[in-house]
Design an enzyme around this catalytic site. Structure first.
Site, PDB file in Angstrom:
ATOM      1  N   ASP A   1       0.869  -1.162   0.000  1.00 49.63           N
ATOM      2  CA  ASP A   1       0.000   0.000   0.000  1.00 49.63           C
ATOM      3  C   ASP A   1       0.917   1.225   0.000  1.00 49.63           C
ATOM      4  O   ASP A   1       2.102   1.120   0.311  1.00 49.63           O
ATOM      5  CB  ASP A   1      -0.867  -0.059   1.269  1.00 49.63           C
ATOM      6  CG  ASP A   1      -1.990   0.952   1.243  1.00 49.63           C
ATOM      7  OD1 ASP A   1      -2.372   1.367   0.142  1.00 49.63           O
ATOM      8  OD2 ASP A   1      -2.469   1.326   2.320  1.00 49.63           O
TER       9      ASP A   1
ATOM     10  N   ASP B   1      -2.156  -1.924   6.166  1.00 51.86           N
ATOM     11  CA  ASP B   1      -2.482  -1.640   7.569  1.00 51.86           C
ATOM     12  C   ASP B   1      -3.165  -2.817   8.251  1.00 51.86           C
ATOM     13  O   ASP B   1      -3.424  -2.786   9.437  1.00 51.86           O
ATOM     14  CB  ASP B   1      -3.337  -0.380   7.698  1.00 51.86           C
ATOM     15  CG  ASP B   1      -4.700  -0.516   7.016  1.00 51.86           C
ATOM     16  OD1 ASP B   1      -5.065  -1.646   6.657  1.00 51.86           O
ATOM     17  OD2 ASP B   1      -5.384   0.501   6.855  1.00 51.86           O
TER      18      ASP B   1
ATOM     19  N   ASP C   1      -7.199  -3.398   4.444  1.00 47.60           N
ATOM     20  CA  ASP C   1      -6.782  -4.289   3.360  1.00 47.60           C
ATOM     21  C   ASP C   1      -6.926  -5.760   3.742  1.00 47.60           C
ATOM     22  O   ASP C   1      -6.233  -6.609   3.181  1.00 47.60           O
ATOM     23  CB  ASP C   1      -5.326  -3.984   2.977  1.00 47.60           C
ATOM     24  CG  ASP C   1      -5.174  -2.584   2.408  1.00 47.60           C
ATOM     25  OD1 ASP C   1      -5.948  -2.227   1.508  1.00 47.60           O
ATOM     26  OD2 ASP C   1      -4.296  -1.841   2.876  1.00 47.60           O
TER      27      ASP C   1
END
Length: 650
Positions: free
Chosen positions: A352, A544, A548
């Site tokens: 991410d 995180d 996700d």
């Protein structure tokens, strides 16, 4: 067989051997090194004296029953615990245990008059036991140091008066007074204006962390300056540190495939060894003319000692546990040895952007708006709507605008995943989010704004495009190093983000990430990871661990950044990086690779040495002394090799 080389009663072990490791470390912690080696020292001194009387010092008295009694006394300090263990294993249904093999070999040696060999085998075996116990203690030292970070007592304020109480008796909402140099016993919210804390117990980093009023401080942190006051937010057993300890202590329950294979192998292998030894003793009677029972029994006993799989069954779990300990020491929590194996073979790291490679702390740069709208009124409406969200973007807008106007009444507030927020006000609709949100509700806007290299949050009111915020996030200081390191390990990198494509590409270019995709919804990330998996490539996803979750579940290993910030992260991710540093990603992979390397070194060492000595034994060349080296010597070498990982710098 899985409880090989334990020194505790079999019934105390669970089926996964976790208590086995615990027992070893517990014993080692309770005893000094001298106490642990004392039985072996007594046996060794009696054995050396016996050998001296046998070969170097003329002593007419040292024969017959006196000689037998001497060696028997030498045998008992090291032999009794193992014979007791063998008996208890048999009672519990595990006949073919390591203890049983050692018992047969040594009692058999006494039966044929080879007293020194009998004592020596058991002596070296018990020394191996002590080294194993010490190694497990070393492997658990990081966890013990974490346990030491939880003070049993804290000072609370009752009616302004300080009182020292037990940590477990403190209730949520009570106020702790923390002096300079003291460790915090429970998680809480800082109610003093400012404080500086040493977080090394949790993150492995000694750099002070400054907290301001309203921020969360965690159990195990040390107050570095003036007296601070903290309002307790979680009970002692629910603190982040308690959860982390539980996670690391239970990590051995998740076994790596290599470890599981060795355990299954040992269960099948050991009975075969026993029956082969019986065959070596009696079958030659049918084929050899001058068959001598004592000679063939001795060869069978040599074979038994050589064949013990002790080196494998001790050193492999110890190697993996050492890897978990090395990770813990560096602020990386690995939930099981199976994930060490997966990390060692990772081909792709998919990450991410926000909070992983960037700080995740957004700041509004500017707010552009159409002159036909009242800027102050629009900002008040946007601030009221964003106060309904905990997203970092919402926090940035709130900090930019200021206090929320609570006189504004919003209706039907809805958060649209990956896009933004919508609500009704005075019969009109307000939208705050990315350009996808604008397109979904057919709001027309100037297309040139799609090329802005900042995160862009658009605002629409009453079906009209009002304007937009530009929001910037800073790249983490070690993000560039992380990508270089991953490339040097031969790992491909991909960045997936719900942020604007132009922003994602800009960050990716600065970091040297070739594959970067923006404007993605959670399901888009899932589909892209599925494509990689379809190409038979292993994938680690770094995010995180909460937003996700679908991708974390799908990937081979889910790595969560900022485990100290979220209980859910600790629960869902396979690997938790405690200090938010992306450079810990290649470090975790490297720990996995080094652990696997050491495990395979031990497997090859054990099989090669045992194979050579077995061949020599079959030819009648190897004696009980060579057998001792092939078993206990190799086990000691394997243990020392396994402990190496705890001393490595990554």
């Amino acid at each position: 067989m899985e409880e090989c080389c334990s020194t505790k009663p079999k019934e105390q072990h669970n089926h996964e051997g976790h208590d086995h490791d615990h027992d070893h470390s517990h014993n080692a912690a309770d005893q000094t090194v001298f106490q642990m080696f004392l039985p072996a020292i007594i046996s060794l001194s009696l054995l050396l004296n016996g050998i001296a009387f046998d070969h170097f010092i003329e002593s007419n008295w040292f024969n017959g029953w006196i000689r037998l009694l001497w060696y028997l006394i030498a045998y008992l300090p090291v032999g009794i615990p193992v014979l007791k263990e063998a008996y208890e294993s048999i009672v519990n249904g595990d006949v073919f245990s390591e203890f049983f093999l050692m018992g047969i070999a040594t009692v058999g040696a006494f039966a044929i008059g080879e007293y020194p060999e009998g004592v020596a085998v058991m002596l070296f075996y018990s020394v191996g036991e002590v080294f194993q116990a010490m190694a497990v203690t070393t492997a658990k030292s990081n966890i013990k140091s974490l346990l030491d970070q939880r003070p049993d007592e804290v000072t609370i304020l009752k009616d302004g008066i300080p009182q020292v109480v037990k940590s477990e008796t403190v209730n949520v909402g009570e106020i702790i007074q923390l002096k300079s140099g003291e460790k915090l016993g429970l998680d809480g919210e800082l109610i003093s204006e400012k404080g500086s804390f040493n977080t090394s117990a949790l993150t492995g980093e000694s750099q002070p962390d400054t907290k301001i009023k309203g921020e969360i401080v965690l159990a195990g942190m040390i107050n570095l300056n003036k007296v601070s006051q903290i309002k307790v937010t979680a009970a002692f057993k629910d603190s982040k540190l308690s959860k982390i300890l539980e996670l690391v202590q239970n990590a051995t329950s998740q076994k790596a495939p290599t470890e599981l294979f060795i355990r299954k192998f040992a269960k099948i292998y050991t009975p075969i060894v026993v029956f082969l030894a019986i065959g070596i003793t009696f079958l030659p009677y049918l084929f050899v003319n001058d068959y001598q029972f004592k000679t063939w029994l001795y060869k069978a006993l040599v074979f038994l000692v050589i064949s013990c799989p002790c080196a494998l069954v001790i050193s492999i779990p110890l190697g993996y546990f050492g890897g978990i300990g090395a990770g813990s020491r560096n602020g990386i929590l690995i939930k099981g040895s199976n994930f060490l194996d997966v990390l060692a073979n990772i081909q792709n790291v998919v990450m991410d952007k926000t909070g992983t490679m960037t700080e995740g702390v957004f700041k509004v740069q500017e707010f552009y708006f159409d002159k036909e709208f009242n800027k102050e009124e629009i900002l008040k409406l946007v601030n009221a709507l964003e106060s309904q969200s905990t997203h970092p973007v919402a926090t940035a807008i709130h900090e930019f605008v200021g206090e929320v106007d609570h006189s504004i009444t919003l209706e039907n507030v809805e958060e649209i995943a990956g896009q933004g927020l919508k609500a009704g006000i005075n019969g009109k609709e307000i939208l705050v989010g990315n350009l996808k949100l604008m397109k979904q509700f057919n709001i027309s806007f100037d297309l040139n704004i799609e090329n802005i290299v900042y995160t862009l949050i658009a605002v629409a009111y009453d079906q009209k495009f009002v304007g937009y915020f530009t929001i910037a996030d800073t790249i983490k200081s070690d993000a560039q190093f992380t990508i270089k390191k991953l490339k040097s390990l031969g790992v491909k990198t991909t960045m997936l983000s719900g942020d604007k494509t132009s922003v994602v590409k800009f960050v990716a270019d600065q970091l040297g990430i070739a594959n970067a995709f923006g404007d993605l919804l959670p399901e888009d990330k899932v589909n892209m990871v599925k494509e990689l998996i379809a190409n038979h490539e292993s994938v680690a996803f770094v995010g995180d661990g909460v937003n996700d979750a679908p991708v974390v579940a799908l990937s081979d290993v889910g790595i969560a950044m900022g485990g100290l910030g979220s209980d859910a992260t600790i629960e869902t991710a396979d690997v938790v990086i405690q200090d938010d540093k992306p450079s810990k990603i290649p470090m975790a992979i490297n720990i996995g690779k080094q652990t696997k390397k050491i495990v395979w070194q031990n497997i090859i060492l054990a099989f090669v040495v045992k194979g050579i000595v077995l061949i020599l034994g079959a030819g009648g060349i190897a004696t009980m002394w060579e057998a001792v080296f092939a078993d206990v010597g190799v086990a000691l070498l394997a243990i020392l090799n396994a402990v190496r990982i705890q001393r490595m710098k990554f």
